[in-house]
Structures are given as C-alpha cells and as structure tokens.
Design an enzyme around this catalytic site. Sequence first.
Site, PDB file in Angstrom:
ATOM      1  N   GLN A  45      89.833   4.661  72.336  1.00 51.65           N
ATOM      2  CA  GLN A  45      89.882   3.890  71.092  1.00 51.65           C
ATOM      3  C   GLN A  45      90.684   4.638  70.032  1.00 51.65           C
ATOM      4  OE1 GLN A  45      88.280   0.713  70.245  1.00 51.65           O
ATOM      5  NE2 GLN A  45      89.766   0.998  68.595  1.00 51.65           N
ATOM      6  N   HIS A 103      84.595   8.208  72.302  1.00 52.24           N
ATOM      7  CA  HIS A 103      85.348   6.996  72.672  1.00 52.24           C
ATOM      8  C   HIS A 103      86.843   7.311  72.477  1.00 52.24           C
ATOM      9  CE1 HIS A 103      86.175   3.003  73.674  1.00 52.24           C
ATOM     10  NE2 HIS A 103      85.734   2.347  72.614  1.00 52.24           N
ATOM     11  N   CYS A 114      86.878  -0.387  65.193  1.00 48.97           N
ATOM     12  CA  CYS A 114      87.067  -0.458  66.650  1.00 48.97           C
ATOM     13  C   CYS A 114      86.589  -1.786  67.227  1.00 48.97           C
ATOM     14  CB  CYS A 114      86.367   0.716  67.331  1.00 48.97           C
ATOM     15  SG  CYS A 114      84.571   0.704  67.164  1.00 48.97           S
ATOM     16  N   ARG A 158      94.766  -1.267  72.067  1.00 55.23           N
ATOM     17  CA  ARG A 158      94.003  -0.702  73.181  1.00 55.23           C
ATOM     18  C   ARG A 158      94.815  -0.853  74.475  1.00 55.23           C
ATOM     19  NH1 ARG A 158      88.497  -0.197  72.963  1.00 55.23           N
ATOM     20  NH2 ARG A 158      88.833   0.652  75.050  1.00 55.23           N
ATOM     21  N   ARG A 207      82.623   3.571  81.655  1.00 49.10           N
ATOM     22  CA  ARG A 207      81.863   3.416  80.406  1.00 49.10           C
ATOM     23  C   ARG A 207      80.403   3.650  80.768  1.00 49.10           C
ATOM     24  NH1 ARG A 207      82.193  -1.047  75.668  1.00 49.10           N
ATOM     25  NH2 ARG A 207      83.952   0.345  75.221  1.00 49.10           N
ATOM     26  N   ASP A 216      82.175   1.953  61.797  1.00 51.50           N
ATOM     27  CA  ASP A 216      81.761   1.446  63.109  1.00 51.50           C
ATOM     28  C   ASP A 216      80.366   0.856  62.915  1.00 51.50           C
ATOM     29  OD1 ASP A 216      81.499   0.982  65.846  1.00 51.50           O
ATOM     30  OD2 ASP A 216      80.994   3.052  66.335  1.00 51.50           O
TER      31      ASP A 216
HETATM   32  N1  NVA Z   1      79.627   3.058  68.545  1.00 51.45           N
HETATM   33  C1  NVA Z   1      79.760   1.822  69.250  1.00 51.45           C
HETATM   34  C2  NVA Z   1      81.182   1.580  69.647  1.00 51.45           C
HETATM   35  C3  NVA Z   1      81.445   0.269  70.323  1.00 51.45           C
HETATM   36  C4  NVA Z   1      82.860   0.102  70.765  1.00 51.45           C
HETATM   37  C5  NVA Z   1      78.863   1.850  70.488  1.00 51.45           C
HETATM   38  O1  NVA Z   1      78.794   2.877  71.156  1.00 51.45           O
HETATM   39  O2  NVA Z   1      78.213   0.842  70.759  1.00 51.45           O
HETATM   40  N1   CP Z   2      86.064  -1.190  70.815  1.00 58.92           N
HETATM   41  C1   CP Z   2      85.584  -1.368  72.064  1.00 58.92           C
HETATM   42  O1   CP Z   2      85.521  -0.431  72.873  1.00 58.92           O
HETATM   43  O2   CP Z   2      85.222  -2.630  72.333  1.00 58.92           O
HETATM   44  P1   CP Z   2      84.409  -3.160  73.615  1.00 58.92           P
HETATM   45  O3   CP Z   2      83.014  -2.591  73.500  1.00 58.92           O
HETATM   46  O4   CP Z   2      84.437  -4.639  73.503  1.00 58.92           O
HETATM   47  O5   CP Z   2      85.084  -2.665  74.855  1.00 58.92           O
END
Ligand code: NVA
Ligand code: CP
Length: 308
Positions: free
Chosen positions: A132, A129, A263, A291, A102, A223
């Site tokens: 997800q 992502h 998500c 997930r 990540r 989101d």
């Molecule tokens: N768009 C959000 C998704 C979190 C799972 C982010 O990147 O923070």
């Molecule tokens: N939806 C998702 O990826 O959640 P986290 O940021 O908690 O991993």
Amino acid sequence: MRHFLTLKDFSKEEILEMIALAQKIKAQTKQRKFVPYLEHQTLGMIFEKSSTRTRVSFETGIYQLGGVGLFLSSSDIQLGRGEPMKDTARVISRMVDMVMIRTFEQSKLEEFAAYSKVPVINGLTDTYHPVQLMADYLTMIEFGKGDNPVIAYIGDGNNMTHSWLMLASKLGFELRIATPQGYECDPFIILDALEMAQQSAAKITFMTDPKEAIKGCDVVTTDTWISMGQEDEKEARIEAFKGFMLDESLMSLAKDDAIFLHCLPAYRGYEVSEETFEKHAEVIFAEAENRLHAQKGIMVWLDGQRDA
Ligand code: NVA
Ligand code: CP
C-alpha cells in the site's frame, strides 16, 4: 531471491527502482501495451482476511504481465483447517512462481517465506502493509508531493502507520504521527524507524494532538480506527478516537494544496468526514488504482528484472 515482507528490508535505491519500474509499466499499460514481463508465471494469492483492492490489483496485475493469479482463500484451502503454514509454503512454492499473502501475525508471513522456494509478498499483516505504501508514494509523486514532503498521519498506530514509519525513515521524509493515548505505534518499530532515520535524515515525531501534526503539512493521511480483527474493540476505539476525525476544520491547518491519502476502505463519520473524503476523492481513487501499478513494479523487480 528476495521477499517483500516489509520496507525495512529494502534500501532507498531499491525502493526507487521498484517505483521507476511501476511508472514505466504504468505508462505502457495506459497505452494498452502489455509487455509480458512475467509470461507463464503463476502468482499464488493467499487470503486469511477480506480484501477488495489487494485481490483485484494483484490478480489483474499478474494477468497484465502475462501470468495468472490463483485466489486462495484460507476458508477454501487446507490452511484454514489447520494445515501448518510451513507445509502450505513447501507445497505451494513448488508449483507457483511468486506468492502474496494477507494474514494476521507478521510471524506467519515470515514462516511462510522461510519455507518458500519463491518470492513472497506481504499483502497486509497486523504489523505492516508495505505494498500500500508503494502505491501511496507513487501517488504522492504523481500529485507533486514526492520531494521532501511533510506528512501527517492522524489516527491509529497500526499496520499502515508502521509502514509509513518505514517509508519515511528510508526515504528521508518528515513524518508526524498523531495517535490517541493507548493507540501508539509498536515501540520496537518506532526504534527501528528512528535508527534508520539517522541515516536518511528523516524527521519523525509523535504526538497526541492532530492539530499540531497537521499544521503546514503537504500530505495528510489516516486509516480506519478499527482494523480487521479488532471488531470487538469497536466501541472503546470510537470513544478513544474522538477529535481525530479529519474534517474541513482540521484540514484547513494543512497547506492549501495538501493532498489527502486513504488506503481504503474508508469509514465516513469516523476517521474522515464525508465532505473531506469527497473533496479529495480524485487523489484517493488514483491511489487505489496505483495499487495495480506499484505492485507490478514490485513483482517484476522480485523476479530479478530490476532494469526491465
Ligand atoms: N488497517 C487496516 C487496513 C486495511 C487496508 C486493516 O488492517 O484492516
Ligand atoms: N487498501 C487495501 O489493502 O484494501 P483491501 O483491504 O480492499 O485489499
């Protein structure tokens, strides 16, 4: 060897194979049958951003498959002190069997993958992502929305939206995206999606009116308006996204049996009202659980056990 960096790299058949594996392994897990598909394997999990679901689902998933997960926060490993991504990749991939990352730029993930000896999985970047979306699609199937759904995405043109574009254009779905002006998706990703949509007969449209997007749809999704790394833009974003909160009045325009996906984490009073969120909590938390199952399918597939 295949990496899982974006759904763009996979055919419809391959996506469906991974989903089928996820369904099979989920059914086994529900009977407390833990088949060691990845016995003695180690999954390195590098996090440069926060996470609840991604960390817990990958760590639990690899354990249930007979392996072990290594949580590597960038604030603890030398990556956080400036060791290059390519060196980190060459070290870690000599010791583990698979890596999940990540991070911020998609290019950092791609650099890691280019130097890695083992499959690399995107656990979220600023651009995509994809894990997800595999969980989201599994959830759609389970709640009867897997066949030719009309999907409305209401909100920011971000990593989730880009991933929806990839899923819909690969699988041939109708996807309507409503974003405020100035918060549209990346034009290069839109071009890619529209090109792929020509092959799959997906119908992809872009608009600025959430009402137009949601009318008669089967799946509604959104989101956060403020993704990780955008905290400084909070005030401007809240102003720009006025009218984009999914509440009961907007939801009344969707089909009566439409499902709502998120998500998570969700910010009530911003992208979704408390009432709408709680009304759809059963599906949303099934989506979160998926997930775990979807990623097991992905990991087993990447290990080469496509017919497991
Ligand atoms: N768009 C959000 C998704 C979190 C799972 C982010 O990147 O923070
Ligand atoms: N939806 C998702 O990826 O959640 P986290 O940021 O908690 O991993």
